[in-house]
Design an enzyme around this catalytic site. Structure first.
Site, PDB file in Angstrom:
ATOM      1  N   ASP A 217      82.268  34.199  99.277  1.00  0.00           N
ATOM      2  CA  ASP A 217      80.934  34.366  99.845  1.00  0.00           C
ATOM      3  C   ASP A 217      79.987  33.370  99.153  1.00  0.00           C
ATOM      4  O   ASP A 217      80.325  32.194  99.026  1.00  0.00           O
ATOM      5  CB  ASP A 217      80.489  35.827  99.686  1.00  0.00           C
ATOM      6  N   TRP A 218      78.831  33.805  98.691  1.00  0.00           N
ATOM      7  CA  TRP A 218      77.899  32.886  98.022  1.00  0.00           C
ATOM      8  C   TRP A 218      78.439  32.352  96.701  1.00  0.00           C
ATOM      9  O   TRP A 218      77.973  31.325  96.211  1.00  0.00           O
ATOM     10  CB  TRP A 218      76.553  33.572  97.819  1.00  0.00           C
TER      11      TRP A 218
ATOM     12  N   TRP B 248      75.439  39.291 111.168  1.00  0.00           N
ATOM     13  CA  TRP B 248      75.244  39.860 109.838  1.00  0.00           C
ATOM     14  C   TRP B 248      73.808  39.642 109.356  1.00  0.00           C
ATOM     15  O   TRP B 248      73.176  40.557 108.817  1.00  0.00           O
ATOM     16  CB  TRP B 248      76.229  39.228 108.861  1.00  0.00           C
TER      17      TRP B 248
ATOM     18  N   ASP C  62      88.239  39.232 107.914  1.00  0.00           N
ATOM     19  CA  ASP C  62      86.822  38.945 107.696  1.00  0.00           C
ATOM     20  C   ASP C  62      86.174  38.510 109.011  1.00  0.00           C
ATOM     21  O   ASP C  62      86.536  37.473 109.568  1.00  0.00           O
ATOM     22  CB  ASP C  62      86.679  37.836 106.646  1.00  0.00           C
TER      23      ASP C  62
ATOM     24  N   HIS D  23      86.500  40.712 104.023  1.00  0.00           N
ATOM     25  CA  HIS D  23      85.550  39.747 103.481  1.00  0.00           C
ATOM     26  C   HIS D  23      85.535  39.763 101.955  1.00  0.00           C
ATOM     27  O   HIS D  23      85.565  38.714 101.315  1.00  0.00           O
ATOM     28  CB  HIS D  23      84.162  40.061 104.030  1.00  0.00           C
TER      29      HIS D  23
END
Length: 312
Positions: free
Chosen positions: A137-138, A178, A264, A293
């Site tokens: 993710d980030w 999202w 995901d 995810h």
């Protein structure tokens, strides 16, 4: 409390800063790790950063684990023991706004550059070298922009369900949905969200994800992240991400292991296979059929597979 923070570009602003009580982090399942704190990161006066620092300080390899939205260091609890068993050092910071790190309440404080500069200041302050970036993710969106920066501190990448946010391709429909959900649900329940994405989590584990956020006021950093993904070529973070992509394609000399949670809906397998083409000498991805995810929740197997790959 009120404190002075310095964000991207060096501009100082006064903002209210919240600090989650230690009581909320007691007796978390599978997470009996001693907290460490830095309150003197360059450019971030008045903000205290929490991190884990485990294993031998003089280890040949250090795993640098970077979380994303809306998680914190707890996300890596299944991977940490596997890394430690290999003799490595493991360092896991909480980004500002998350975990046990301080939380500015103004959502505008949080920018792509704010978080990226924090990670650069953190690795410099601890003088970390021979790093394996472990990002999802980030943790990857930000983390993949770090290896090209001198002095080049990274020698390996372990990347899971992430992207390079270059601002020159349309955002995926899963991400747009999202982002809208986060706009519509500003008091997002982290524990409930993780429970939906990872149905095998216990009630106690879901509660551990809620621990950093006693109420909605603490969640500005979590709300901000979907708005920070560069949507245009001139957005904050887009240019540095394009430079990073070119560098990773043409100049990256280290080893890479990519794992994909195949369930995901946001950072999809298709997006991960696209990222695969952007990293020089990246082997075929390791696909986790049941993984979602938050692939770290299936992380022990991913970590073992990565170590075996590099040993070969």
């Amino acid at each position: 409390t009120d404190g002075s923070t310095q964000g991207a570009g060096g501009k100082k602003t006064m903002t209210s800063i919240l600090r989650t009580s230690d009581e909320r982090f007691r007796d978390l399942p599978d997470f009996d790790f001693e907290p460490n704190y830095l309150d003197n990161l360059e450019g971030f006066d008045g903000l205290r950063c929490h991190y884990l620092d485990l294993g031998p300080q003089n280890a040949e390899q250090t795993f640098f684990c970077v979380h994303g939205q809306p998680t914190w260091a707890y996300l890596f609890r299944h991977m940490i023991p596997v890394f430690l068993e290999s003799g490595a050092r493991v360092v896991v910071p909480d980004l500002f706004g998350f975990g046990r790190s301080d939380k500015p309440v103004e959502q505008s404080t949080y920018t792509f550059s704010f978080h990226r500069n924090m990670l650069l200041a953190f690795t410099s302050r601890l003088d970390l070298t021979d790093l394996t970036l472990v990002g999802q993710d980030w943790g990857g969106i930000l983390g993949l922009t770090l290896p090209m920066e001198p002095p080049q501190r990274f020698s390996r990448l372990l990347i899971m369900n992430t992207a390079l946010a270059t601002g020159d391709v349309p955002l995926g429909q899963g991400f747009i949905a999202w982002r809208q959900w986060c706009r519509d649900n500003p008091d997002l329940s982290t524990g409930r969200l993780l429970g939906r994405a990872c149905p095998h989590l216990s009630a106690e584990e879901r509660a551990a994800y809620d621990a950093p956020f006693p109420d909605i006021e603490y969640k500005a950093g979590a709300r901000a992240f979907p708005e920070l993904l560069p949507e245009h070529p001139d957005a904050d973070g887009a240019e540095i991400s394009r430079r990073s992509k070119a560098w990773l394609q043409g100049e990256w000399q280290g080893e890479t292991f990519m794992a994909i949670g195949m369930q995901d809906p946001v950072l999809t397998p298709r997006m991960m296979h696209h990222l695969h083409k952007s990293i020089r000498n990246c082997p075929a991805p390791f696909e986790v059929a049941e993984g979602g995810h938050f692939l770290q929740e299936w992380g022990a197997g991913v970590a073992r597979q990565a170590l075996q790959s590099w040993q070969r």
